[in-house]
Design an enzyme around this catalytic site. Sequence first.
Site, PDB file in Angstrom:
ATOM      1  N   ASP A   1     -12.258  19.498  38.142  1.00 13.72           N
ATOM      2  CA  ASP A   1     -12.965  18.225  38.310  1.00 13.72           C
ATOM      3  C   ASP A   1     -12.037  17.048  38.056  1.00 13.72           C
ATOM      4  OD1 ASP A   1     -15.685  19.756  36.556  1.00 13.72           O
ATOM      5  OD2 ASP A   1     -15.562  19.379  38.723  1.00 13.72           O
TER       6      ASP A   1
ATOM      7  N   THR B   1     -22.815  20.554  42.534  1.00 14.93           N
ATOM      8  CA  THR B   1     -23.607  21.662  43.079  1.00 14.93           C
ATOM      9  C   THR B   1     -25.101  21.432  42.877  1.00 14.93           C
ATOM     10  OG1 THR B   1     -21.845  23.289  42.868  1.00 14.93           O
ATOM     11  CG2 THR B   1     -24.076  24.142  42.907  1.00 14.93           C
TER      12      THR B   1
ATOM     13  N   GLU C   1     -12.664  26.880  41.118  1.00  9.12           N
ATOM     14  CA  GLU C   1     -13.846  27.045  40.257  1.00  9.12           C
ATOM     15  C   GLU C   1     -14.445  28.428  40.391  1.00  9.12           C
ATOM     16  OE1 GLU C   1     -16.954  24.095  40.539  1.00  9.12           O
ATOM     17  OE2 GLU C   1     -17.964  25.071  38.844  1.00  9.12           O
TER      18      GLU C   1
ATOM     19  N   ILE D   1     -17.202  22.555  45.748  1.00 12.64           N
ATOM     20  CA  ILE D   1     -18.406  21.706  45.837  1.00 12.64           C
ATOM     21  C   ILE D   1     -18.611  21.077  44.463  1.00 12.64           C
ATOM     22  CG2 ILE D   1     -20.896  21.611  46.228  1.00 12.64           C
ATOM     23  CD1 ILE D   1     -20.744  23.866  48.143  1.00 12.64           C
ATOM     24  N   ASP D   2     -18.196  19.826  44.319  1.00 14.26           N
ATOM     25  CA  ASP D   2     -18.448  19.134  43.061  1.00 14.26           C
ATOM     26  C   ASP D   2     -19.783  18.403  43.173  1.00 14.26           C
ATOM     27  OD1 ASP D   2     -17.603  16.177  41.428  1.00 14.26           O
ATOM     28  OD2 ASP D   2     -17.904  18.103  40.442  1.00 14.26           O
TER      29      ASP D   2
ATOM     30  N   ASP E   1     -12.033  22.297  43.386  1.00 18.05           N
ATOM     31  CA  ASP E   1     -13.479  22.391  43.206  1.00 18.05           C
ATOM     32  C   ASP E   1     -14.089  22.315  44.604  1.00 18.05           C
ATOM     33  OD1 ASP E   1     -15.981  20.805  41.028  1.00 18.05           O
ATOM     34  OD2 ASP E   1     -16.129  22.383  42.527  1.00 18.05           O
TER      35      ASP E   1
END
Lengths: 319, 282
Positions: A261, A136, A111, A133-134, A131
């Site tokens: 994602d 955020t 990302e 930190i999915d 990803d």
Amino acid sequence: MPLESHPLFLLGVTKGSSQSAPLRGEVRDRAVAAALRGGSMEDDTWAECQEVAVRIARTAGQMVQEAVNHEKSVSSKSTPTDLVTEADQQVEDLIISTLRERFPSHRFIGEESSAAGEKCVLTDSPTWIIDPIDGTCNFVHSFPMVAVSIGFAVKKELEFGVIYHCFDGTLYTARRGHGAFCNGVRLQVSKEKDVSKALILTEIGAKRDPNTLDIFLGNMKKLLSAPVHGVRIIGSSTLALCHVASGAAEAYYQYGLHCWDIAAAAVIIREAGGCVIDTTGGPLDLMSRRVVAAGSREIADYVVQQLQPINYGRDDHDP
Amino acid sequence: MPDLWQDAMDHAVAVAKKAGEIIRDALQNDMKVMCKSSSVDLVTKTDQKVEQLIIASVKEKFPEHGFIGEESVADGQPCVLSDSPTWIVDPVDGTTNFVHGYPFVAVCIGFAVNKKLEFGVVYSCIEDKMYTARRGKGAFCNGESLQVSDQKDINQSIIATEFGSDRDPEVVEKIFSNMRKILCLPVHGMRGAGSAAINMCLVASGCVEAYYEIGVHCWDVAAAAVIVEEAGGVLMDLEGGPMDLMSRRIIAANNKTIAERISKEIEAYPALRDDAPPGTTE
């Protein structure tokens, strides 16, 4: 699989195999393990990648846990509600540098790398789709619904997925053809086919202009009025998709998410018996920034029929 | 000075734990789901069993106390708050989630004396999070102190709400109209756990700035209301005055600034009060 990749060939067991130097040590052990499983050396290579993914996801998750209580430096990307923090960048750097060192020939789609201008293109090469930190926005608010997501594709086919819930330590994994698991327990989607008994999850997406919101709310209203049992938003698309894989929800749909994602969760849901498709009803297009996932095809199709599209462009187009 | 109600609160925590075990066990087995006012207003035998457990244990220890429980009221018991010490209970808040195994299900035990809320216990039993608050003594989750968010800017807020179980097109229209107003502010995001009590505990925890809903019942919000206030938050009616426990509507927020902004944006609409005499229509 080509004969030369078969573990028994490599062990010198099959007829006609050249009597090259016998396999030794770790490589031989893996070949034997693969033969017993009925898999190929190729399968085994990806199993090793998955093991590494699990370890790095846990390490990254710990980093996120520690960062949540500190001062966060928050900025925005495409819109004022599309947030990013230093932690996103640091976690992604950790994951990619660790994986790159171990697998120098592999490619990476992340990302934050994409945000920095790296091209987001899937080739035939083994490619990690990350990803860091999915969720955020949840992270910024110290709302403990945040995950690390690591997907992996070879020849453009998704091979495995690892999603780690940073705050409750739940680990979701799946490898193509080998089932989906949550903390070691087999995952099974809901078998519900009746949409009036469905729980549906979604996310809002980054666009907040009135036109987009009207379509977003219109889609939700249509589904709610089916009627379905309920609609929920938790703020993490990967964790919401995992709820579909575990059978806790019947379906998930969204416009505006990214390939990073979807990549891991798609394998997990499919290996749990569910389907992951495009919002038009066709096959999943990983770069299309939209998805419908469900436990049953019947519910997936129903959701598809209710949706008006929202255009977020594609991950593999130039911005 | 000894706390008159500490005993009652300790009992509430103990019985909430027991109830949580029953709920977790029930998740493993097949569930018979029944409908109350509509096909999306669900109830199960577990809701009824847990409420009976709580009533029986309270009656045994505190025979003088009054009781308002979701399933008892559904069964025809009056829903009127007197001055007597009264337990206000939702045995399973988030029954739809429970039916699906979606992990946000709470046992809610509120307690009022002289119509004033004295303590609240909300046990989010699948997450194993025990939220408690005693008036004047702070709010806690699994022993850790809770504190609301210090955010004053609505544009940097997360707001929680629910769709409820009324699918009357006019009601649905109003719900979506209010959501649109909030989203257009804009806010960082909107969330819905599927349980009013858990949404309010998220406010108390500082994870979201506010929660609002029309259609809740007193038993959904009584316990969590104490938790929000003891964590430094505020409770308000949708039209801006003090929260009215029986009014079926609530704003729970981290501070007055956020609460008032929400009250200003959203349109309140009438809902049948919990304490309306039987036979009243809206």
